[in-house]
Design an enzyme around this catalytic site. Structure first.
Site, PDB file in Angstrom:
ATOM      1  N   GLY A 209      68.727  37.217  -1.864  1.00  0.00           N
ATOM      2  CA  GLY A 209      69.992  36.763  -1.779  1.00  0.00           C
ATOM      3  C   GLY A 209      70.658  36.931  -3.163  1.00  0.00           C
ATOM      4  O   GLY A 209      71.826  36.585  -3.155  1.00  0.00           O
ATOM      5  N   GLU A 234      66.431  30.506   0.997  1.00  0.00           N
ATOM      6  CA  GLU A 234      67.331  30.516   2.191  1.00  0.00           C
ATOM      7  C   GLU A 234      67.992  32.121   2.349  1.00  0.00           C
ATOM      8  O   GLU A 234      68.374  32.348   3.508  1.00  0.00           O
ATOM      9  CB  GLU A 234      69.015  29.770   1.633  1.00  0.00           C
ATOM     10  CG  GLU A 234      69.712  30.751   0.538  1.00  0.00           C
ATOM     11  CD  GLU A 234      69.064  30.982  -0.535  1.00  0.00           C
ATOM     12  OE1 GLU A 234      69.521  31.871  -1.362  1.00  0.00           O
ATOM     13  OE2 GLU A 234      68.118  30.336  -0.984  1.00  0.00           O
ATOM     14  N   ASP A 235      67.548  33.136   1.452  1.00  0.00           N
ATOM     15  CA  ASP A 235      68.174  34.516   1.668  1.00  0.00           C
ATOM     16  C   ASP A 235      67.159  35.123   2.873  1.00  0.00           C
ATOM     17  O   ASP A 235      67.711  35.719   3.808  1.00  0.00           O
ATOM     18  CB  ASP A 235      67.881  35.215   0.358  1.00  0.00           C
ATOM     19  CG  ASP A 235      66.526  34.879  -0.395  1.00  0.00           C
ATOM     20  OD1 ASP A 235      65.851  34.030   0.268  1.00  0.00           O
ATOM     21  OD2 ASP A 235      66.426  35.421  -1.379  1.00  0.00           O
ATOM     22  N   TYR A 236      65.998  34.745   2.717  1.00  0.00           N
ATOM     23  CA  TYR A 236      65.069  35.297   3.798  1.00  0.00           C
ATOM     24  C   TYR A 236      65.226  34.721   5.401  1.00  0.00           C
ATOM     25  O   TYR A 236      65.543  35.442   6.156  1.00  0.00           O
ATOM     26  CB  TYR A 236      63.423  34.966   3.449  1.00  0.00           C
ATOM     27  CG  TYR A 236      62.484  35.473   4.486  1.00  0.00           C
ATOM     28  CD1 TYR A 236      62.039  36.547   4.410  1.00  0.00           C
ATOM     29  CD2 TYR A 236      62.153  34.442   5.603  1.00  0.00           C
ATOM     30  CE1 TYR A 236      61.089  37.201   5.640  1.00  0.00           C
ATOM     31  CE2 TYR A 236      61.306  34.829   6.766  1.00  0.00           C
ATOM     32  CZ  TYR A 236      60.590  35.986   6.558  1.00  0.00           C
ATOM     33  OH  TYR A 236      59.992  36.476   7.535  1.00  0.00           O
ATOM     34  N   ALA A 239      68.443  36.187   6.733  1.00  0.00           N
ATOM     35  CA  ALA A 239      68.209  37.555   6.986  1.00  0.00           C
ATOM     36  C   ALA A 239      67.670  37.392   8.576  1.00  0.00           C
ATOM     37  O   ALA A 239      67.929  38.373   9.464  1.00  0.00           O
ATOM     38  CB  ALA A 239      67.752  38.369   6.362  1.00  0.00           C
TER      39      ALA A 239
END
Length: 397
Positions: A209, A234-236, A239
């Protein structure tokens, strides 16, 4: 006795197969990187380019912060806004942002202070006000330690097709002074790059992220940014929400240039341990696959396997394995760099050896202590990535 022999033989074959798969990944990363990175950015008609809201969550000041943030005021892109998010009013980053907004009054920039607690993730809590206020459907979340080229935003937007919902940049390191910076650069240009590019080729979610462009309407379908506040990774999870809805997630042709002003090998290793803990909890299968794809460990066990299967000399095989791996990594980082490295071959060798010799130890350290320490707080991550903060007991009276 025959059962034992078959078991040992099967184990040797499995190890040798893993070794072959690793080399296929290595070659794939070099070829794909050569085709993908540092391409000429196609300039579209300005009227056809959608607006972008850039969210910059900030915390603290380092020597490069002013220069890093200034690159976002000089982007060659027709329509964008910068939304700076600062948690504390006394944060030193506030004065830097205000000085840049005065220096570039024509750039659409806004400042949000205080954040809002929507979950356990402090980064999401910090930037949620900017996210809610974004006026464009395309959102770019960009960490404070990144710098941009003038055409970086254009490059990322150009990667958005009708079926692409999210574009991310592969992490890399700017050319900086000092051996600790070189160690980071070698890691992100070799170990990290190989797995990141390989996963992207195979359609495996590998998104980070630190620089991520996505369609807000799709994120809202998944519950909005506040939903992802319950995860440290939160980035994973963001996506994955796009992938689950049938959208394509693509990698940009420019890397994310990390340019933090404060850096050391100890801080870098602490970050690697934290990332490993997040991966283990979010994608548990990584605890089995990561160790066997490290140069020294894989070379050692494969040396035994080939000596058992083919009666080859284990030591000779191990030395050739390490040498070829070293040369492959040097080619790969040269591809990622897009030009000559900022070091001699001897300096590269020393930094490479340090990374390879220490990474397996860091993985073990992450397994032994699953508690994540981030921004002076401690967290416990459950399987699936849901996180809870570890609250210290109240002081005894």
């Amino acid at each position: 006795m025959e059962l034992v022999d078959y078991t040992i033989c099967g184990l040797a074959v499995l190890i040798f197969t893993s070794w072959c798969i690793n080399w296929l990944t290595h070659v794939m990363a070099i070829v794909y990187g050569k085709l993908k990175f540092h391409r000429q950015t196609t300039v579209l008609v300005p009227e056809e380019l959608p607006g972008v809201s850039i969210i910059k969550p900030l915390l603290g000041v380092d020597p490069h912060l002013f220069g890093n943030l200034e690159t976002f005021f000089n982007l060659k892109y027709p329509q964008y806004e910068i939304l700076f998010c600062i948690q504390e009013e006394m944060d030193g980053a506030l004065m830097i942002v205000q000085s840049l907004m005065q220096k570039y009054p024509k750039v659409d920039a806004k400042l949000f202070i205080g954040g809002k607690k929507v979950g356990i993730n402090p980064k999401v809590n910090n930037m949620i006000l900017g996210y809610d206020a974004a006026k464009f459907d395309l959102i770019l979340i960009s960490d404070s330690g990144l710098r941009m080229k003038e055409d970086t935003l254009l490059d990322m937007v150009n990667c958005l097709t009708e079926k692409t919902g999210l574009v991310h940049q592969m992490p890399y390191i700017c050319d900086r002074k000092g051996f600790s910076s070189l160690v980071e650069q070698i890691f992100f240009g070799t170990q990290q790059a190989k797995m990141y590019i390989g996963a992207n080729c195979l359609g495996i979610n590998c998104t980070t992220g630190m620089s991520c462009l996505f369609r807000k309407e799709v994120a809202e379908e998944a519950g909005g940014m506040k939903y992802f506040g319950q995860f440290l990774a939160e980035d994973y999870m963001l996506a994955q929400a796009f992938l689950d809805r049938g959208w394509i997630v693509r990698i940009s042709s420019q890397t994310a240039y990390q340019n933090a002003g404060n850096y050391s090998i100890a801080d870098f290793h602490a970050r690697l341990v934290r990332w490993t803990k997040l991966r283990i909890a979010t994608v548990p299968t990584t605890m089995f696959f990561e160790p066997i794809f490290q140069c020294m460990f894989l070379g050692a066990i494969t040396s035994w396997a080939v000596s058992y299967l083919f009666d080859w000399t284990a030591l000779v095989f191990f030395l050739i394995h390490v040498l070829v791996w070293f040369l492959g990594d040097y080619i790969l980082i040269s591809v990622v760099q897009g030009g000559p490295l900022p070091c001699s071959k001897f300096e590269f060798m020393v930094g490479w050896l340090l990374n390879e010799m220490s990474y397996l130890y860091l993985i073990c350290q992450a397994h032994l202590n699953p508690t994540v320490v981030w921004r002076s707080k401690k967290y416990r991550i459950k399987w699936g990535g849901i996180t809870e903060e570890i609250t210290p007991p109240p002081p005894k009276e």
